[in-house]
Design a protein around this motif. Structure first.
Motif, PDB file in Angstrom:
ATOM      1  N   SER A 191      46.456   8.127  10.445  1.00  0.00           N
ATOM      2  CA  SER A 191      47.089   9.793  10.886  1.00  0.00           C
ATOM      3  C   SER A 191      45.410  10.062  11.249  1.00  0.00           C
ATOM      4  O   SER A 191      45.864  11.406  12.006  1.00  0.00           O
ATOM      5  CB  SER A 191      46.885  10.440   9.041  1.00  0.00           C
ATOM      6  OG  SER A 191      45.279  10.421   8.189  1.00  0.00           O
ATOM      7  N   ASN A 192      44.452   9.386  11.863  1.00  0.00           N
ATOM      8  CA  ASN A 192      43.314   9.938  12.529  1.00  0.00           C
ATOM      9  C   ASN A 192      43.906   8.965  14.067  1.00  0.00           C
ATOM     10  O   ASN A 192      42.847   9.197  15.104  1.00  0.00           O
ATOM     11  CB  ASN A 192      42.279   8.963  12.231  1.00  0.00           C
ATOM     12  CG  ASN A 192      41.580  10.408  11.156  1.00  0.00           C
ATOM     13  OD1 ASN A 192      41.563  11.213  11.728  1.00  0.00           O
ATOM     14  ND2 ASN A 192      41.516   9.771   9.416  1.00  0.00           N
ATOM     15  N   MET A 193      45.236   8.562  13.802  1.00  0.00           N
ATOM     16  CA  MET A 193      45.041   7.441  15.261  1.00  0.00           C
ATOM     17  C   MET A 193      45.588   8.320  16.225  1.00  0.00           C
ATOM     18  O   MET A 193      45.903   8.165  17.398  1.00  0.00           O
ATOM     19  CB  MET A 193      46.726   6.563  14.376  1.00  0.00           C
ATOM     20  CG  MET A 193      46.454   5.618  14.547  1.00  0.00           C
ATOM     21  SD  MET A 193      45.214   4.650  15.587  1.00  0.00           S
ATOM     22  CE  MET A 193      44.924   2.853  14.145  1.00  0.00           C
ATOM     23  N   ILE A 194      45.372   9.525  15.994  1.00  0.00           N
ATOM     24  CA  ILE A 194      45.525  10.275  17.341  1.00  0.00           C
ATOM     25  C   ILE A 194      44.868  10.780  18.387  1.00  0.00           C
ATOM     26  O   ILE A 194      45.223  10.431  19.336  1.00  0.00           O
ATOM     27  CB  ILE A 194      45.613  11.950  17.098  1.00  0.00           C
ATOM     28  CG1 ILE A 194      47.175  12.049  15.159  1.00  0.00           C
ATOM     29  CG2 ILE A 194      45.631  13.277  17.960  1.00  0.00           C
ATOM     30  CD1 ILE A 194      46.175  13.175  14.461  1.00  0.00           C
ATOM     31  N   ILE A 195      43.952  10.532  17.696  1.00  0.00           N
ATOM     32  CA  ILE A 195      42.668  10.245  18.800  1.00  0.00           C
ATOM     33  C   ILE A 195      42.881   8.858  20.257  1.00  0.00           C
ATOM     34  O   ILE A 195      42.508   8.762  20.775  1.00  0.00           O
ATOM     35  CB  ILE A 195      41.299   9.767  18.701  1.00  0.00           C
ATOM     36  CG1 ILE A 195      40.877  10.995  17.177  1.00  0.00           C
ATOM     37  CG2 ILE A 195      39.948   9.947  19.633  1.00  0.00           C
ATOM     38  CD1 ILE A 195      40.125  12.175  17.773  1.00  0.00           C
ATOM     39  N   VAL A 196      43.121   7.487  18.807  1.00  0.00           N
ATOM     40  CA  VAL A 196      44.081   6.772  20.597  1.00  0.00           C
ATOM     41  C   VAL A 196      44.625   6.664  21.289  1.00  0.00           C
ATOM     42  O   VAL A 196      44.739   6.667  22.302  1.00  0.00           O
ATOM     43  CB  VAL A 196      44.283   5.676  19.302  1.00  0.00           C
ATOM     44  CG1 VAL A 196      44.550   4.378  19.630  1.00  0.00           C
ATOM     45  CG2 VAL A 196      43.238   5.234  18.462  1.00  0.00           C
ATOM     46  N   LEU A 197      46.030   7.124  20.634  1.00  0.00           N
ATOM     47  CA  LEU A 197      46.870   8.026  21.724  1.00  0.00           C
ATOM     48  C   LEU A 197      46.709   9.040  22.790  1.00  0.00           C
ATOM     49  O   LEU A 197      47.022   8.503  23.842  1.00  0.00           O
ATOM     50  CB  LEU A 197      47.963   8.803  20.634  1.00  0.00           C
ATOM     51  CG  LEU A 197      48.716   8.189  19.409  1.00  0.00           C
ATOM     52  CD1 LEU A 197      49.775   9.243  18.380  1.00  0.00           C
ATOM     53  CD2 LEU A 197      49.558   7.417  20.003  1.00  0.00           C
ATOM     54  N   LEU A 198      45.539   9.753  22.510  1.00  0.00           N
ATOM     55  CA  LEU A 198      45.303  10.737  22.725  1.00  0.00           C
ATOM     56  C   LEU A 198      44.751   9.823  24.409  1.00  0.00           C
ATOM     57  O   LEU A 198      44.717  10.555  25.404  1.00  0.00           O
ATOM     58  CB  LEU A 198      44.003  11.675  22.276  1.00  0.00           C
ATOM     59  CG  LEU A 198      43.504  13.620  23.289  1.00  0.00           C
ATOM     60  CD1 LEU A 198      45.413  13.637  23.373  1.00  0.00           C
ATOM     61  CD2 LEU A 198      42.998  14.067  22.119  1.00  0.00           C
ATOM     62  N   ILE A 199      43.631   8.997  24.359  1.00  0.00           N
ATOM     63  CA  ILE A 199      42.640   8.219  25.191  1.00  0.00           C
ATOM     64  C   ILE A 199      43.053   7.340  25.687  1.00  0.00           C
ATOM     65  O   ILE A 199      43.867   7.039  26.736  1.00  0.00           O
ATOM     66  CB  ILE A 199      41.616   7.888  24.477  1.00  0.00           C
ATOM     67  CG1 ILE A 199      40.768   9.101  24.162  1.00  0.00           C
ATOM     68  CG2 ILE A 199      40.358   7.926  25.619  1.00  0.00           C
ATOM     69  CD1 ILE A 199      39.443   8.957  23.011  1.00  0.00           C
ATOM     70  N   GLY A 200      44.078   6.962  24.627  1.00  0.00           N
ATOM     71  CA  GLY A 200      44.872   5.271  25.269  1.00  0.00           C
ATOM     72  C   GLY A 200      46.110   5.621  25.980  1.00  0.00           C
ATOM     73  O   GLY A 200      46.092   4.748  26.642  1.00  0.00           O
ATOM     74  N   ILE A 201      46.864   6.376  25.345  1.00  0.00           N
ATOM     75  CA  ILE A 201      47.754   6.355  26.331  1.00  0.00           C
ATOM     76  C   ILE A 201      47.837   6.967  27.905  1.00  0.00           C
ATOM     77  O   ILE A 201      48.893   5.820  28.520  1.00  0.00           O
ATOM     78  CB  ILE A 201      49.045   7.753  25.497  1.00  0.00           C
ATOM     79  CG1 ILE A 201      49.611   6.546  24.144  1.00  0.00           C
ATOM     80  CG2 ILE A 201      50.595   7.319  26.107  1.00  0.00           C
ATOM     81  CD1 ILE A 201      50.303   5.820  23.459  1.00  0.00           C
ATOM     82  N   PRO A 202      47.346   7.684  27.809  1.00  0.00           N
ATOM     83  CA  PRO A 202      46.998   7.914  29.700  1.00  0.00           C
ATOM     84  C   PRO A 202      46.535   6.686  30.216  1.00  0.00           C
ATOM     85  O   PRO A 202      46.929   6.445  31.512  1.00  0.00           O
ATOM     86  CB  PRO A 202      46.528   9.096  29.195  1.00  0.00           C
ATOM     87  CG  PRO A 202      46.880   9.479  28.110  1.00  0.00           C
ATOM     88  CD  PRO A 202      46.743   8.474  27.269  1.00  0.00           C
ATOM     89  N   VAL A 203      45.596   6.474  30.122  1.00  0.00           N
ATOM     90  CA  VAL A 203      45.043   4.611  30.041  1.00  0.00           C
ATOM     91  C   VAL A 203      45.992   3.877  30.216  1.00  0.00           C
ATOM     92  O   VAL A 203      46.422   3.055  31.700  1.00  0.00           O
ATOM     93  CB  VAL A 203      44.112   3.995  29.138  1.00  0.00           C
ATOM     94  CG1 VAL A 203      43.882   3.130  30.104  1.00  0.00           C
ATOM     95  CG2 VAL A 203      42.495   5.622  29.547  1.00  0.00           C
ATOM     96  N   LEU A 204      47.396   3.810  29.453  1.00  0.00           N
ATOM     97  CA  LEU A 204      47.941   2.520  29.277  1.00  0.00           C
ATOM     98  C   LEU A 204      49.148   2.985  30.380  1.00  0.00           C
ATOM     99  O   LEU A 204      49.866   2.313  31.003  1.00  0.00           O
ATOM    100  CB  LEU A 204      49.144   2.665  27.930  1.00  0.00           C
ATOM    101  CG  LEU A 204      49.077   1.344  27.586  1.00  0.00           C
ATOM    102  CD1 LEU A 204      48.293  -0.430  27.352  1.00  0.00           C
ATOM    103  CD2 LEU A 204      50.049   1.713  25.832  1.00  0.00           C
ATOM    104  N   THR A 205      49.391   4.070  30.222  1.00  0.00           N
ATOM    105  CA  THR A 205      50.608   4.570  31.382  1.00  0.00           C
ATOM    106  C   THR A 205      49.979   4.831  32.744  1.00  0.00           C
ATOM    107  O   THR A 205      51.505   4.525  33.576  1.00  0.00           O
ATOM    108  CB  THR A 205      50.952   5.824  30.050  1.00  0.00           C
ATOM    109  OG1 THR A 205      50.755   6.779  30.352  1.00  0.00           O
ATOM    110  CG2 THR A 205      52.152   5.307  29.386  1.00  0.00           C
ATOM    111  N   MET A 206      49.033   4.988  32.549  1.00  0.00           N
ATOM    112  CA  MET A 206      49.028   5.497  34.383  1.00  0.00           C
ATOM    113  C   MET A 206      49.435   4.692  35.039  1.00  0.00           C
ATOM    114  O   MET A 206      49.799   5.185  36.676  1.00  0.00           O
ATOM    115  CB  MET A 206      47.571   6.395  34.833  1.00  0.00           C
ATOM    116  CG  MET A 206      46.708   5.059  34.673  1.00  0.00           C
ATOM    117  SD  MET A 206      44.318   6.119  33.630  1.00  0.00           S
ATOM    118  CE  MET A 206      44.303   3.914  34.275  1.00  0.00           C
TER     119      MET A 206
END
Ligand SMILES: Nc1ncnc2c1ncn2[C@@H]1O[C@H](COP(=O)(O)OP(=O)(O)OP(=O)(O)O)[C@@H](O)[C@H]1O
Ligand SMILES: [Mg+2]
Lengths: 350, 233
Positions: free
Chosen positions: B49-64
């Motif tokens: 449930s705290n993975m949100i932070i990972v998504l917030l920072i990680g996904i943009p890095v992954l897809t940019m």
């Protein structure tokens, strides 16, 4: 092999390509020539399906590029203006990727890739990172990429740019040797390249084809006003009147005194007439020594300069448009006849 | 599609990007585990449930860089003139990013195993969490990929993706302040996190699965449309 009809491309309001039509037969090498911004790259991008035309059709080996893109693209090897290289891959990884991407079918992948590497001489850099290659080597990898899978059609946008003179010669002879089994369109600014490689030249300017022929025919057609330069030791006025009295000579223009007592004239023969013997006989009769007599044939450079005059492109574009309008109005007349005279009256009353 | 998937996936490990993403992800897993173990709780859901932070920072890095970089370097010319469909290109890239996300998620299995050694394992909750995270991650990857097809600037793509994920994160907050009933309904119905929270509670609701799957399909479809339109521009 390649069939192009009425290709038009607009970027917003800018007309980059204006109703281009031509076709290229199997085994032909066509040179695409034109000044910067003529629309060469745009046309090539449309032929290869990277861009879509605003109007017109492109058919590759019987496959329309928009209707059967996969089939059409399978026959094409494309080297864009800027080689599409992934900087973070090694040459070998990259070529493998392209091989898979193109779904190439050859007996052995490694063997095929090695053959291609050998053709453009990149075998010794194949484990280097592409970002570390020099510009010329990047260009060669770009050419290699286009050759993968042995496509029947090669579209090469300025293939020899950035190569050293030796390599230019090698790549040219490579392209020439490929022509036996391939159809090639290459664009270039280098006139000698067209002369040494291509069977046929298409000159394009401001998005319009201003010439499409063999180099030989082009220069013949354009030198209808085939001129001769004559340098003769004689009094200027006498020579001028005598020369212009010659039957086959259309006009004579004095070109000034070149040495002490030596004058130069520009002779223009009447259409399809040979004036050389007449001139010789005349000078012998009068005892005027001939110091120089030469034919001013147009070379490709002259042709290029002549045809890429913006006025030429504009007049062709205008003519195209007029033709279109005429055929459109013919259609209208036809439909009018179809709908009977009632409408015609209506239109008249307006 | 497989060629694009393979290239894209291996590219993650050649650039710092893939490693940065995994570092963030794994650091987070380790930190969550540390807190759980030191507090003596056996609640794997806490990590998720705290993975949100990972998504917030990680996904943009992954897809940019997925499409932006291709457009900027004109390597898209190789892809678009190859006998591959546009949806093949988009899905190849999407799956590559999702696969790297999966590599990151593998660390939660380590967490789970370590926690299980302290107390009885809650397998069903863990599986629910995994599915939920993969689906929500996939949905955000599809959105990030879509944003990446629209610009040739990686930075712009990253910032915009960050903003969009942040927006979804705060959606529940908006919903609770919305003055009209229908607005509350609307906002909660598109809220990613309330649906995700159901997964972390071990509830496998088909509606939620279909919701995330549709988001993935819709945005990948939109990416294809953007690529298609670029040809005509
Ligand atoms: N994406 C674009 N948007 C707007 N205009 C464009 C775009 N791409 C090309 N053009 C315009 O279309 C025209 C044709 O460009 P193109 O690149 O086809 O020329 P070219 O013949 O390849 O020139 P060069 O010899 O410099 O490579 C140019 O006037 C160019 O400014
Ligand atoms: Mg060009």
């Amino acid at each position: 092999m390649i069939e192009i009809q009425g290709l038009t491309k607009r970027y917003g309001s800018k007309l980059a390509v204006d109703r281009i039509s031509f076709s290229v037969g199997k085994g032909e090498i066509v040179g695409f020539l034109g000044p910067n911004g003529a629309g060469k790259s745009t046309t090539m991008n449309i032929i290869t399906g990277y861009l879509s035309a605003t109007e017109g059709r492109v058919v590759i080996d019987g496959h329309e590029i928009l209707e059967e893109p996969t089939e059409a693209k399978k026959c094409i090897g494309y080297l864009p203006e800027q080689p599409p290289l992934y900087q973070d891959m090694t040459v070998w990884e990259y070529l493998n990727f392209i091989y898979e991407l193109k779904k190439a079918k050859t007996a052995s992948r490694t063997k095929h890739l090695e053959t291609v590497c050998g053709m453009v001489k990149i075998g010794h850099v194949k484990d280097r990172l592409i970002s570390n290659l020099s510009k010329g080597y990047k260009q060669r990898v770009g050419i290699a990429q286009a050759l993968i899978g042995n496509p029947e059609v090669l579209i090469l946008d300025e293939p020899t740019v950035g190569l050293d003179p030796n390599q230019i010669i090698e790549i040219r002879s490579l392209i020439k040797s490929l022509s036996r089994s391939h159809t090639v369109i290459l664009s270039t600014h280098i006139l000698s390249e067209v002369q040494s490689v291509c069977d046929r030249v298409i000159i394009i300017n401001q998005g319009v084809i201003v010439a499409d022929d063999t180099e030989r025919n082009l220069s013949e057609k354009l030198s209808k006003d085939k001129r001769y330069t004559l340098r003769v030791k004689a009094p200027q006025t006498d020579a001028l009147t005598a020369l212009s009295r010659l039957e086959r000579v259309d006009s004579v223009r004095p070109h000034g005194q070149k040495e002490e007592g030596v004058y130069e004239f520009l002779l223009q023969p009447k259409e399809n007439q040979d004036i050389r013997e007449d001139v010789f006989e005349l000078l012998r009769e009068r005892d005027w020594p001939m110091l120089e007599f030469k034919h001013n044939a147009m070379n490709l450079e002259d042709i290029f300069i002549r045809l890429t005059d913006p006025a030429v492109a504009q007049s062709i574009s205008k003519a195209n448009r007029k033709e279109e309008e005429q055929s459109a109005s013919k259609e209208k007349r036809k439909s009018r006849r179809f709908f009977g005279p009632k409408e015609e009256k209506e239109e008249e009353s307006k | 599609m497989t060629a694009i998937f393979k290239r894209e996936f291996s590219a993650y490990f050649k650039n710092p990007i893939g490693w940065v993403f995994l570092a963030i992800f794994w650091l987070f897993c380790g930190w969550g585990l540390f807190i759980l173990v030191s507090a003596g709780y056996n609640m794997i859901s806490y990590v998720f449930s705290n993975m949100i932070i990972v998504l917030l920072i990680g996904i943009p890095v992954l897809t940019m860089r997925l499409m932006s970089e291709e457009i900027r370097m004109k390597t898209d010319q190789a892809l678009l003139t190859a006998p591959v469909s546009l949806s093949g290109i988009v899905w190849g890239k999407f799956l590559a990013a999702l696969a790297l996300f999966g590599v990151g998620m593998a660390m939660t299995v380590v967490d789970f195993i370590i926690l299980s050694s302290f107390a009885s394992p809650q397998v069903s909750i863990f599986v629910g969490n995994l599915i939920g995270l993969a689906l929500m991650g996939g949905a955000f990857i599809a959105i990030g990929l879509f944003i990446s097809t629209m610009t040739q600037s990686q930075l712009a793509a990253a910032i915009l993706s960050f903003a969009v994920i942040l927006f979804f994160y705060m959606l529940d907050g908006f919903a609770s302040y919305a003055p009209w009933g229908w607005a509350v309904d609307l906002l909660t119905s598109i809220s990613f996190f309330s649906r995700y929270n159901e997964f972390t509670n071990g509830i496998l609701d088909y509606g939620n699965i279909i919701f995330f799957a549709s988001v993935i399909f819709i945005f990948n479809f939109l990416s294809v449309r953007v690529l298609e339109r670029r040809r005509w521009s």
